[in-house]
Write a protein that holds these residues in place. Structure first.
Motif: not given
Length: 301
Positions: A53, A57, A85-86, A88-90
């Motif tokens: 994660g 980022g 989650a990972l 979506a965030l990436s």
């Protein structure tokens, strides 16, 4: 099929500066992925998911995955939410690497009950199904090993799933469910392990209406990248040990064009510094292999 090139990152707590520096350099150099291990019972190793994660980022194009997820320690419903989650965030750069779980004697030190091999394989296949069911377009339902309640799928596409599988039953599960296979024990396309394993995957894929090509083969590929050519690039048992950039380029180009290799994750070996070898990989070897593939088979890039 697009051929993927990445590297295995250091993962010791003392290596944090090098881990971040390597990922940022790999991102600039155009590598496709970075992987980290998942051995939370080892005190001085970074947690694979926390590290993945963080690296996602710190980068913009590089994909990341745990090579491979220790499933008994990361229950599939929670793993599915972590994957969503990972992803979506990436912006979709997370890959789910997953295995049934080795070293059960060490896994149980974390307080989880022991599983028999047959149970591990069942849970492994159910986990892949559940990750997809808990992703966009899925319809989650209870399974034998994961008797979930009324859960809804996240509005995030499922990640690619690459498995580390070795035995016949887990190989068959890979053929039925996965997008990619990472041969165990760093076996490559010339190994006996690959020769008997890959047909099991292909037959299982065909049995459920998939094509064998739906399951890419991505190799964990250890070796030394030396400044000058070496006399022998393989040892007495036929395992790749490395060589100069030109020797790597010849070997990997042949692997893609003549043996169907779909990706490589470099694990540097030898006396030259890790970062020097990763730089040779990303700046010299990978661009030349891509160019060679493009000349012969543009559809692979």
């Amino acid at each position: 099929m697009t051929v993927k090139f990445g590297y295995g990152s250091p993962d010791h707590v003392r290596d944090v500066d090098a881990i971040l520096r390597l990922a940022e350099q790999a991102d600039r150099d155009g590598l496709d992925h970075v992987s980290l291990s998942d051995h939370p019972y080892v005190a001085d190793l970074l947690d694979g998911y926390a590290a993945v994660g963080f690296l996602l980022g710190r980068t913009e194009r590089l994909s990341a995955f745990v090579n491979v997820t220790n499933l008994p320690l990361r229950p599939a419903p929670v793993l599915a939410r972590t994957a969503s989650a990972l992803s979506a965030l990436s912006g979709g750069r997370f890959i789910l690497g997953i295995g049934a779980g080795g070293a059960m004697d060490r896994i149980t030190t974390m307080g989880v009950p022991a599983q028999r091999p047959a149970e591990q394989v069942e849970a492994f296949e159910e986990a892949m199904q559940l990750v997809r069911a808990l992703s966009a377009g899925g319809d989650p339902a209870p399974t034998k090993h994961y008797p979930i309640g009324a859960l809804k799928a996240a509005a995030v596409p499922a990640p690619l799933i690459w498995t580390g599988s070795n035995g016949p039953k887990s190989l068959a599960a890979t053929g039925r469910q996965a997008d990619g296979w990472i041969p165990g024990r760093a076996a490559d396309w010339l190994s006996d392990r690959y020769r008997w394993s890959r047909p099991i995957i292909d037959e299982a894929a065909l049995a459920v209406g998939r094509k064998p090509s739906d399951v890419a083969t991505i190799y964990n590929f250890p070796g030394a990248i030396t400044a000058t050519p070496v006399r022998r690039t393989r040892d007495d048992e036929g395992r790749w040990i490395g060589g100069s950039p030109a020797q790597w380029i010849e070997e990997l180009t042949d692997a893609v064009l003549n043996h169907g290799a779909a990706g490589f994750t470099l694990f540097p070996r030898g006396s030259d510094p890790y970062d020097v070898q990763v730089a040779r990989w990303s700046q010299e070897i990978v661009p030349a292999v891509r160019a060679g593939i493009n000349r012969e088979s543009p559809a692979l890039l």
